[in-house]
Motif scaffolding. Structure first.
Motif, PDB file in Angstrom:
ATOM      1  N   PRO A 195      36.837  32.218  37.859  1.00 51.66           N
ATOM      2  CA  PRO A 195      37.584  31.028  37.442  1.00 51.66           C
ATOM      3  C   PRO A 195      36.788  30.120  36.518  1.00 51.66           C
ATOM      4  CG  PRO A 195      37.922  31.439  39.775  1.00 51.66           C
ATOM      5  CD  PRO A 195      36.817  32.359  39.328  1.00 51.66           C
ATOM      6  N   LEU A 196      35.473  30.252  36.523  1.00 54.14           N
ATOM      7  CA  LEU A 196      34.642  29.446  35.622  1.00 54.14           C
ATOM      8  C   LEU A 196      34.623  29.992  34.203  1.00 54.14           C
ATOM      9  CD1 LEU A 196      31.514  28.767  37.874  1.00 54.14           C
ATOM     10  CD2 LEU A 196      33.362  27.167  37.312  1.00 54.14           C
ATOM     11  N   ALA A 197      34.710  31.315  34.045  1.00 50.17           N
ATOM     12  CA  ALA A 197      34.444  31.919  32.739  1.00 50.17           C
ATOM     13  C   ALA A 197      35.571  32.769  32.176  1.00 50.17           C
ATOM     14  CB  ALA A 197      33.175  32.779  32.825  1.00 50.17           C
ATOM     15  N   ASP A 198      36.464  33.292  33.011  1.00 52.75           N
ATOM     16  CA  ASP A 198      37.488  34.217  32.523  1.00 52.75           C
ATOM     17  C   ASP A 198      38.775  33.487  32.169  1.00 52.75           C
ATOM     18  OD1 ASP A 198      35.757  36.321  32.869  1.00 52.75           O
ATOM     19  OD2 ASP A 198      36.514  36.849  34.861  1.00 52.75           O
ATOM     20  N   ALA A 199      39.305  33.818  31.001  1.00 55.84           N
ATOM     21  CA  ALA A 199      40.508  33.148  30.521  1.00 55.84           C
ATOM     22  C   ALA A 199      41.784  33.741  31.107  1.00 55.84           C
ATOM     23  CB  ALA A 199      40.571  33.221  28.993  1.00 55.84           C
ATOM     24  N   ALA A 200      41.692  34.947  31.689  1.00 56.40           N
ATOM     25  CA  ALA A 200      42.896  35.619  32.178  1.00 56.40           C
ATOM     26  C   ALA A 200      42.674  36.179  33.573  1.00 56.40           C
ATOM     27  CB  ALA A 200      43.299  36.739  31.220  1.00 56.40           C
ATOM     28  N   LEU A 201      43.750  36.232  34.339  1.00 59.22           N
ATOM     29  CA  LEU A 201      43.735  36.860  35.657  1.00 59.22           C
ATOM     30  C   LEU A 201      43.892  38.363  35.469  1.00 59.22           C
ATOM     31  CD1 LEU A 201      43.898  36.244  38.784  1.00 59.22           C
ATOM     32  CD2 LEU A 201      46.390  36.381  38.506  1.00 59.22           C
ATOM     33  N   PRO A 202      43.089  39.181  36.140  1.00 59.12           N
ATOM     34  CA  PRO A 202      43.276  40.632  36.026  1.00 59.12           C
ATOM     35  C   PRO A 202      44.673  41.036  36.482  1.00 59.12           C
ATOM     36  CG  PRO A 202      41.210  40.119  37.164  1.00 59.12           C
ATOM     37  CD  PRO A 202      41.976  38.836  37.047  1.00 59.12           C
ATOM     38  N   ASP A 203      45.178  42.121  35.938  1.00 57.83           N
ATOM     39  CA  ASP A 203      46.444  42.666  36.404  1.00 57.83           C
ATOM     40  C   ASP A 203      46.313  42.989  37.890  1.00 57.83           C
ATOM     41  OD1 ASP A 203      49.075  43.759  36.208  1.00 57.83           O
ATOM     42  OD2 ASP A 203      48.172  45.756  36.245  1.00 57.83           O
ATOM     43  N   CYS A 204      47.189  42.436  38.724  1.00 56.73           N
ATOM     44  CA  CYS A 204      46.995  42.591  40.172  1.00 56.73           C
ATOM     45  C   CYS A 204      48.301  42.389  40.920  1.00 56.73           C
ATOM     46  CB  CYS A 204      45.949  41.600  40.676  1.00 56.73           C
ATOM     47  SG  CYS A 204      46.429  39.866  40.463  1.00 56.73           S
ATOM     48  N   ASP A 205      48.265  42.834  42.195  1.00 55.67           N
ATOM     49  CA  ASP A 205      49.395  42.652  43.096  1.00 55.67           C
ATOM     50  C   ASP A 205      49.195  41.459  44.017  1.00 55.67           C
ATOM     51  OD1 ASP A 205      50.902  45.242  42.504  1.00 55.67           O
ATOM     52  OD2 ASP A 205      48.913  46.000  43.025  1.00 55.67           O
ATOM     53  N   ALA A 206      47.928  41.041  44.208  1.00 50.88           N
ATOM     54  CA  ALA A 206      47.618  39.917  45.087  1.00 50.88           C
ATOM     55  C   ALA A 206      46.311  39.274  44.630  1.00 50.88           C
ATOM     56  CB  ALA A 206      47.491  40.379  46.539  1.00 50.88           C
ATOM     57  N   VAL A 207      46.094  38.020  45.052  1.00 42.73           N
ATOM     58  CA  VAL A 207      44.887  37.266  44.681  1.00 42.73           C
ATOM     59  C   VAL A 207      44.208  36.767  45.954  1.00 42.73           C
ATOM     60  CG1 VAL A 207      44.008  35.159  43.574  1.00 42.73           C
ATOM     61  CG2 VAL A 207      45.721  36.567  42.407  1.00 42.73           C
ATOM     62  N   TYR A 208      42.881  36.824  45.958  1.00 42.21           N
ATOM     63  CA  TYR A 208      42.060  36.308  47.060  1.00 42.21           C
ATOM     64  C   TYR A 208      41.099  35.289  46.468  1.00 42.21           C
ATOM     65  CZ  TYR A 208      38.563  36.681  50.941  1.00 42.21           C
ATOM     66  OH  TYR A 208      37.680  36.438  51.965  1.00 42.21           O
ATOM     67  N   LEU A 209      41.230  34.031  46.890  1.00 38.51           N
ATOM     68  CA  LEU A 209      40.328  32.958  46.459  1.00 38.51           C
ATOM     69  C   LEU A 209      39.434  32.588  47.641  1.00 38.51           C
ATOM     70  CD1 LEU A 209      42.769  30.569  44.531  1.00 38.51           C
ATOM     71  CD2 LEU A 209      41.261  32.318  43.559  1.00 38.51           C
ATOM     72  N   PRO A 210      38.212  33.117  47.705  1.00 38.64           N
ATOM     73  CA  PRO A 210      37.315  32.778  48.823  1.00 38.64           C
ATOM     74  C   PRO A 210      36.706  31.393  48.642  1.00 38.64           C
ATOM     75  CG  PRO A 210      36.235  34.296  47.337  1.00 38.64           C
ATOM     76  CD  PRO A 210      37.623  34.098  46.801  1.00 38.64           C
ATOM     77  N   GLY A 211      35.924  30.985  49.634  1.00 40.54           N
ATOM     78  CA  GLY A 211      35.289  29.681  49.585  1.00 40.54           C
ATOM     79  C   GLY A 211      34.118  29.632  48.635  1.00 40.54           C
ATOM     80  N   GLY A 212      33.524  28.440  48.520  1.00 40.03           N
ATOM     81  CA  GLY A 212      32.387  28.256  47.625  1.00 40.03           C
ATOM     82  C   GLY A 212      32.139  26.788  47.345  1.00 40.03           C
ATOM     83  N   TYR A 213      31.748  26.514  46.111  1.00 39.53           N
ATOM     84  CA  TYR A 213      31.380  25.157  45.700  1.00 39.53           C
ATOM     85  C   TYR A 213      32.212  24.687  44.501  1.00 39.53           C
ATOM     86  CZ  TYR A 213      26.987  25.087  48.431  1.00 39.53           C
ATOM     87  OH  TYR A 213      26.039  25.069  49.431  1.00 39.53           O
ATOM     88  N   PRO A 214      33.550  24.652  44.589  1.00 39.51           N
ATOM     89  CA  PRO A 214      34.320  24.164  43.437  1.00 39.51           C
ATOM     90  C   PRO A 214      33.978  22.728  43.075  1.00 39.51           C
ATOM     91  CG  PRO A 214      35.704  24.311  45.388  1.00 39.51           C
ATOM     92  CD  PRO A 214      34.419  25.001  45.714  1.00 39.51           C
ATOM     93  N   GLU A 215      33.534  21.928  44.069  1.00 43.47           N
ATOM     94  CA  GLU A 215      33.212  20.519  43.811  1.00 43.47           C
ATOM     95  C   GLU A 215      32.027  20.349  42.874  1.00 43.47           C
ATOM     96  OE1 GLU A 215      31.228  21.544  47.830  1.00 43.47           O
ATOM     97  OE2 GLU A 215      33.024  22.080  46.697  1.00 43.47           O
ATOM     98  N   LEU A 216      31.224  21.410  42.687  1.00 45.30           N
ATOM     99  CA  LEU A 216      30.092  21.345  41.762  1.00 45.30           C
ATOM    100  C   LEU A 216      30.470  21.763  40.342  1.00 45.30           C
ATOM    101  CD1 LEU A 216      27.255  22.900  43.979  1.00 45.30           C
ATOM    102  CD2 LEU A 216      27.892  20.499  43.718  1.00 45.30           C
TER     103      LEU A 216
END
Length: 430
Positions: free
Chosen positions: A271-292
């Motif tokens: 999400p920081l560097a890629d302009a497009a979502l890969p072709d997919c059937d589902a998405v998994y957004l795990p945890g991390g440090y989005p606040e940084l």
């Protein structure tokens, strides 16, 4: 299959912040530098320490927790590791007897000898009293020895060892050295990929161990045969896009393996560097440090558009903790900086100075219950009513909320997928 034997050691301590991770990583790096194959495990739910230990050992680090994993999963992972390892290391969590189940419970079940890391700063003969108490509190635990950490001098080391009995040898007296200390932030250690000189720190720490008794291989431990059950191909033909970068890195290696074993194809994106979502059937957004990374996430409007298209098409999206924060209307960091996020889940979260959620929990999903944990410093405000709440492992009080918005499922809860593969598959199916 039969039982397998391998030298093994369980690194523990009387409390957190004694230096367990640094010592475990140093020991793993030392033996790796000798050409040995080292497999490291981390007790309890943890995303940060395992990445440090992975860099030190050169192999993925799996979690062991008698409640979250279950005994069979713990035994199966150790039996598998013993097949090709020259040494197995297990790093405990918090203090030896803290938690239910505790590191002591796991060590007793597995029969792995313990080495206690004790921060010796500001102590002399009292060091032996702490060691006596730690090793004598629960009869039946096998202790390999004691490790003194943050030792000031040779004379200090002598005083620490003076009153230790012969059956509790001082395996190492490790000097205080800021050049090996691992940096920390609000969720724990700084991520391994963000520490530019991590390998130099690990090699320096390993060099401290090289001339000590700690450098010798411990005794072999027998690990009984526990083959994991075969998984049904419930996700065969499904492609799951998984966020993975410095903003979204909190994912168990066992979770990814479970998805593959269920038949899924994995595609990773940033999400920081890629302009497009890969072709997919589902998405998994795990945890991390989005606040940084508020500005970078907010600026990636093309990926935002793709994720909106994904959910508009009723394709599954599952988000945990930091992944859920990314879905919100806005996210605010501790300094008051704020940015627009994806706007897929109504609400606003703000980073707090104090911990807002901690502990083992179990969440009921459409496909069944998953075990896992929560650990976060943000507070969420949303008009959305929870679909349900998790249950705490302790049985005391209500756990984290699960939010549903169309094909989207989100919570602060971090799931351990091997705890229920059938429930896991349901997260990524329409």
């Amino acid at each position: 299959m039969t039982a397998r034997r391998c030298p093994a050691l369980f690194l523990t301590a009387p409390a957190s912040h004694q230096g367990k991770t640094t010592v475990t990583a140093a020991l793993a790096r030392h033996h790796r530098n000798q050409g040995r194959r080292v497999r490291v495990f981390k007790t309890g739910p943890d995303f940060l320490d395992p990445y440090i230990l992975e860099r030190a050992s050169g192999h993925a680090v799996y979690g062991l927790d008698l409640w979250m994993n279950g005994e069979d999963d713990c035994r199966a992972r150790l039996h598998q590791a013993a097949a090709d390892a020259d040494l197995i290391l297990i790093e405990g969590s918090m203090g030896l007897f803290d938690g239910t189940p505790s590191s002591a419970d796991l060590a007793a079940l597995l029969g792995v000898p313990l080495a206690a890391v004790i921060d010796a700063a500001g102590m002399a003969q009292t060091f032996a009293a702490v060691a006596h108490g730690l090793t004598g509190f629960r009869p039946g635990l096998a202790f390999h020895g004691i490790i003194a950490n943050h030792v000031a001098s040779e004379r200090h080391a002598e005083m620490l060892a003076q009153q230790l009995p012969e059956h509790l040898p001082l395996l190492a007296a490790l000097r205080r050295d800021e050049a090996v200390r691992l940096p920390e932030r609000h969720l724990g250690l700084v991520q391994a990929q963000e520490i530019a000189d991590l390998d130099a720190r690990l090699d320096r720490a390993a060099a401290q161990i090289a001339a000590t008794a700690l450098a010798e291989l411990p005794l072999e431990v027998e690990f009984p045969d526990f083959a994991p059950p075969a998984m049904p191909p419930l996700l065969a033909g499904k492609r799951i896009a998984i966020a993975r970068d410095t903003a979204f890195a909190f994912v168990y290696p066992a979770n990814l393996e479970t998805l593959v074993q269920l038949g899924a194809e994995l595609a990773f994106f940033s999400p920081l560097a890629d302009a497009a979502l890969p072709d997919c059937d589902a998405v998994y957004l795990p945890g991390g440090y989005p606040e940084l990374h508020l500005d970078a996430l907010a600026a990636n409007t093309s990926l935002k558009a793709d994720l909106h298209k994904h959910t508009a098409a009723d394709k599954p999206l599952y988000a945990e903790c930091g992944g859920m924060l990314y879905l919100l209307d806005r996210l605010t960091n501790r300094e008051g900086g704020s940015a627009a996020m994806l706007g897929l889940l109504p609400g606003h979260a703000t980073l707090q100075a104090r911990l807002c959620g901690l502990g083992l929990q179990q969440m009921d999903f459409p496909g069944g219950a998953l075990r896992g944990h929560t650990f976060h410093y943000t507070r969420l405000e949303t008009p959305l009513a929870p679909a349900c709440h998790a249950r705490r492992a302790s049985g005391a009080g209500m756990g984290e909320a699960l939010y549903r918005q169309g094909s989207l499922l989100a919570s602060y809860f971090h799931a351990y997928f091997p705890s229920n593969p059938l429930a896991t598959a349901s997260l990524f199916l329409p």
